[in-house]
Design a protein around this motif. Structure first.
Motif, mmCIF file in Angstrom:
data_model
loop_
_atom_site.group_PDB
_atom_site.id
_atom_site.type_symbol
_atom_site.label_atom_id
_atom_site.label_comp_id
_atom_site.label_asym_id
_atom_site.label_seq_id
_atom_site.Cartn_x
_atom_site.Cartn_y
_atom_site.Cartn_z
ATOM 1 N N GLY A 47 1.443 -7.249 1.909
ATOM 2 C CA GLY A 47 0.596 -8.387 2.251
ATOM 3 C C GLY A 47 1.030 -9.644 1.531
ATOM 4 O O GLY A 47 1.111 -10.728 2.123
ATOM 5 N N GLY A 48 1.338 -9.499 0.235
ATOM 6 C CA GLY A 48 1.810 -10.645 -0.528
ATOM 7 C C GLY A 48 3.105 -11.199 0.029
ATOM 8 O O GLY A 48 3.309 -12.419 0.076
ATOM 9 N N ALA A 49 3.998 -10.309 0.455
ATOM 10 C CA ALA A 49 5.275 -10.748 1.029
ATOM 11 C C ALA A 49 5.053 -11.494 2.342
ATOM 12 O O ALA A 49 5.632 -12.565 2.569
ATOM 13 C CB ALA A 49 6.183 -9.547 1.245
ATOM 14 N N ILE A 50 4.211 -10.943 3.199
ATOM 15 C CA ILE A 50 3.984 -11.541 4.519
ATOM 16 C C ILE A 50 3.311 -12.899 4.398
ATOM 17 O O ILE A 50 3.760 -13.894 4.986
ATOM 18 C CB ILE A 50 3.142 -10.595 5.387
ATOM 19 N N PHE A 51 2.238 -12.966 3.620
ATOM 20 C CA PHE A 51 1.475 -14.208 3.568
ATOM 21 C C PHE A 51 2.081 -15.225 2.612
ATOM 22 O O PHE A 51 1.834 -16.419 2.750
ATOM 23 C CB PHE A 51 0.011 -13.902 3.257
ATOM 24 N N GLY A 52 2.914 -14.768 1.693
ATOM 25 C CA GLY A 52 3.678 -15.718 0.895
ATOM 26 C C GLY A 52 4.679 -16.484 1.733
ATOM 27 O O GLY A 52 5.086 -17.597 1.395
ATOM 28 N N ALA A 53 5.071 -15.894 2.860
ATOM 29 C CA ALA A 53 6.024 -16.528 3.773
ATOM 30 C C ALA A 53 5.328 -17.274 4.908
ATOM 31 O O ALA A 53 5.989 -17.692 5.869
ATOM 32 C CB ALA A 53 6.960 -15.466 4.358
ATOM 33 N N ALA A 54 4.023 -17.475 4.814
ATOM 34 C CA ALA A 54 3.260 -18.077 5.914
ATOM 35 C C ALA A 54 3.813 -19.416 6.404
ATOM 36 O O ALA A 54 3.816 -19.659 7.621
ATOM 37 C CB ALA A 54 1.798 -18.228 5.509
ATOM 38 N N PRO A 55 4.305 -20.301 5.527
ATOM 39 C CA PRO A 55 4.837 -21.572 6.057
ATOM 40 C C PRO A 55 5.976 -21.382 7.056
ATOM 41 O O PRO A 55 6.215 -22.262 7.892
ATOM 42 C CB PRO A 55 5.318 -22.295 4.795
ATOM 43 N N VAL B 180 11.795 -15.633 -0.865
ATOM 44 C CA VAL B 180 11.836 -14.686 -1.972
ATOM 45 C C VAL B 180 10.425 -14.345 -2.426
ATOM 46 O O VAL B 180 9.586 -15.233 -2.618
ATOM 47 C CB VAL B 180 12.640 -15.264 -3.155
ATOM 48 N N GLN B 181 10.151 -13.049 -2.576
ATOM 49 C CA GLN B 181 8.911 -12.585 -3.199
ATOM 50 C C GLN B 181 9.231 -12.317 -4.666
ATOM 51 O O GLN B 181 9.914 -11.355 -4.999
ATOM 52 C CB GLN B 181 8.388 -11.323 -2.518
ATOM 53 N N ASP B 182 8.752 -13.189 -5.537
ATOM 54 C CA ASP B 182 9.134 -13.125 -6.952
ATOM 55 C C ASP B 182 8.629 -11.875 -7.637
ATOM 56 O O ASP B 182 9.319 -11.285 -8.470
ATOM 57 C CB ASP B 182 8.619 -14.372 -7.692
ATOM 58 N N GLU B 183 7.404 -11.457 -7.301
ATOM 59 C CA GLU B 183 6.818 -10.263 -7.907
ATOM 60 C C GLU B 183 6.480 -9.255 -6.816
ATOM 61 O O GLU B 183 5.975 -9.629 -5.756
ATOM 62 C CB GLU B 183 5.545 -10.618 -8.690
ATOM 63 N N PRO B 184 6.731 -7.954 -7.046
ATOM 64 C CA PRO B 184 6.460 -6.935 -6.024
ATOM 65 C C PRO B 184 4.971 -6.609 -5.919
ATOM 66 O O PRO B 184 4.504 -5.570 -6.379
ATOM 67 C CB PRO B 184 7.263 -5.731 -6.524
ATOM 68 N N SER C 259 13.738 -9.726 -2.414
ATOM 69 C CA SER C 259 13.492 -9.814 -3.849
ATOM 70 C C SER C 259 14.440 -10.850 -4.451
ATOM 71 O O SER C 259 15.439 -11.235 -3.823
ATOM 72 C CB SER C 259 13.734 -8.454 -4.504
ATOM 73 N N PRO C 260 14.169 -11.325 -5.680
ATOM 74 C CA PRO C 260 15.074 -12.298 -6.292
ATOM 75 C C PRO C 260 16.512 -11.804 -6.382
ATOM 76 O O PRO C 260 17.456 -12.547 -6.074
ATOM 77 C CB PRO C 260 14.463 -12.503 -7.688
ATOM 78 N N GLU C 261 16.684 -10.548 -6.759
ATOM 79 C CA GLU C 261 18.053 -10.026 -6.884
ATOM 80 C C GLU C 261 18.680 -9.721 -5.530
ATOM 81 O O GLU C 261 19.911 -9.606 -5.419
ATOM 82 C CB GLU C 261 18.077 -8.774 -7.756
ATOM 83 N N GLY C 262 17.858 -9.596 -4.511
ATOM 84 C CA GLY C 262 18.386 -9.316 -3.184
ATOM 85 C C GLY C 262 18.747 -10.558 -2.384
ATOM 86 O O GLY C 262 19.397 -10.456 -1.344
ATOM 87 N N GLU C 263 18.324 -11.732 -2.864
ATOM 88 C CA GLU C 263 18.510 -12.948 -2.070
ATOM 89 C C GLU C 263 19.983 -13.267 -1.807
ATOM 90 O O GLU C 263 20.398 -13.439 -0.650
ATOM 91 C CB GLU C 263 17.838 -14.141 -2.740
ATOM 92 N N ALA C 264 20.767 -13.352 -2.858
ATOM 93 C CA ALA C 264 22.176 -13.754 -2.678
ATOM 94 C C ALA C 264 22.951 -12.771 -1.805
ATOM 95 O O ALA C 264 23.631 -13.187 -0.856
ATOM 96 C CB ALA C 264 22.851 -13.928 -4.037
ATOM 97 N N PRO C 265 22.862 -11.452 -2.076
ATOM 98 C CA PRO C 265 23.608 -10.532 -1.205
ATOM 99 C C PRO C 265 23.116 -10.533 0.237
ATOM 100 O O PRO C 265 23.917 -10.397 1.162
ATOM 101 C CB PRO C 265 23.423 -9.165 -1.863
ATOM 102 N N PHE C 266 21.798 -10.715 0.453
ATOM 103 C CA PHE C 266 21.336 -10.748 1.832
ATOM 104 C C PHE C 266 21.804 -12.013 2.535
ATOM 105 O O PHE C 266 22.178 -11.985 3.715
ATOM 106 C CB PHE C 266 19.818 -10.630 1.939
ATOM 107 N N ARG C 267 21.787 -13.121 1.823
ATOM 108 C CA ARG C 267 22.283 -14.357 2.434
ATOM 109 C C ARG C 267 23.757 -14.228 2.822
ATOM 110 O O ARG C 267 24.191 -14.770 3.840
ATOM 111 C CB ARG C 267 22.074 -15.542 1.490
ATOM 112 N N ASP C 268 24.509 -13.507 2.034
ATOM 113 C CA ASP C 268 25.905 -13.246 2.391
ATOM 114 C C ASP C 268 25.992 -12.373 3.642
ATOM 115 O O ASP C 268 26.799 -12.629 4.541
ATOM 116 C CB ASP C 268 26.641 -12.574 1.235
ATOM 117 N N LEU C 269 25.168 -11.343 3.686
ATOM 118 C CA LEU C 269 25.194 -10.410 4.811
ATOM 119 C C LEU C 269 24.812 -11.087 6.123
ATOM 120 O O LEU C 269 25.423 -10.822 7.171
ATOM 121 C CB LEU C 269 24.245 -9.245 4.530
ATOM 122 N N ALA C 270 23.807 -11.960 6.078
ATOM 123 C CA ALA C 270 23.283 -12.603 7.290
ATOM 124 C C ALA C 270 23.703 -14.059 7.388
ATOM 125 O O ALA C 270 23.024 -14.861 8.043
ATOM 126 C CB ALA C 270 21.762 -12.487 7.316
#
Length: 254
Positions: free
Chosen positions: A87-95, A79-83, A55-66
């Protein structure tokens, strides 16, 4: 590894039922070990790359963790901007996953997934098909109806379906060939009905579509331990994962 595998972890959920305030993939199990660390240990030996959708708010802390894994190129993040659902998360990341032969989708809260299941799924998979590990459950939350090499239907309690006692449930892992996959998702969306309760176009009903309409044969990998199906949705689930880890009995040990 004969086929190039990209593991994809949709982890944009907020984990509101746990009241943690952080994405479930970042929840600590014990001693600084998080759900992310457990998943990465299981997926990396069988995947050329791991992509995580946050999620947008999860990006920075996850990048720190990993940070170390991201810097090495073994892990990427989007980042999946809207929940809008898995399916939206998986195919939004298709590239990120389309350059690979196979996508190994794993829910971001599957702390009890065993390395053996990941290994067996990747070994059993054929890029033209669909491979899903399934386990009988006394009271399944999701139930798969299978006929030979066809996936007939996926019942979902969260959408008001009645799942039958003793039915087959998934363990949050799905293996699919990437060739033409995004095109099939686009076709599916044309007539897909939103879930009656969530209002989302869910990922799981896409799997029977792939099997029956797109003609992808189903390979079922049997799983014996129903605990592998237990994601982290409640405090009781989290307590279970923590106790198993501390006992050294979480799937595959430490």
């Amino acid at each position: 590894m004969s086929e190039r595998v990209c593991a994809v972890i949709p982890a944009a959920g907020r984990g509101t039922r746990l009241g943690s305030g952080i994405p479930k993939i970042m929840i600590e199990i014990a001693g600084g070990v998080t759900v992310w660390h457990l998943l990465y240990r299981r997926l990396r030996p069988r995947s050329e790359h791991v992509h995580v959708v946050v999620s947008p708010e999860g990006e920075a802390p996850f990048r720190d963790l990993a940070a170390e894994e991201i810097a090495s190129g073994a892990v990427s993040v989007s980042v999946q901007d809207e929940p809008t659902g898995m399916g939206g998360a998986i195919f939004g990341a298709a590239p990120h996953w389309e350059p690979y032969d196979t996508i190994l989708v794993v829910w971001g809260d599957q702390a009890n997934l065993s390395p053996a299941t990941v290994r067996r799924v990747v070994a059993a998979h054929r890029t033209s098909g669909l491979t899903v590990p399934l386990v009988p459950m006394a009271d399944p939350y999701v139930e798969y109806e299978v006929a030979g090499s066809a996936l007939v239907r996926v019942r979902q309690s969260r959408e008001g379906d009645e799942c039958r006692p003793g039915g087959l449930s998934d363990v949050g892992v799905f293996c699919l060939g990437t060739d033409g996959l995004r095109k099939e998702w686009t076709r599916y969306l044309r007539d897909a009905a939103p879930g009656t309760v969530t209002g989302e176009v869910n990922f799981l009903p896409f799997l029977p579509y792939l099997s029956q309409v797109a003609g992808r044969p189903l390979t079922v990998v049997p799983v014996d331990d129903p605990d592998e199906a237990r994601g982290i949705n409640t405090q009781a689930d989290l307590d279970f994962a923590r106790q198993a880890y501390l006992r050294g009995t979480e799937p595959g040990g430490r």
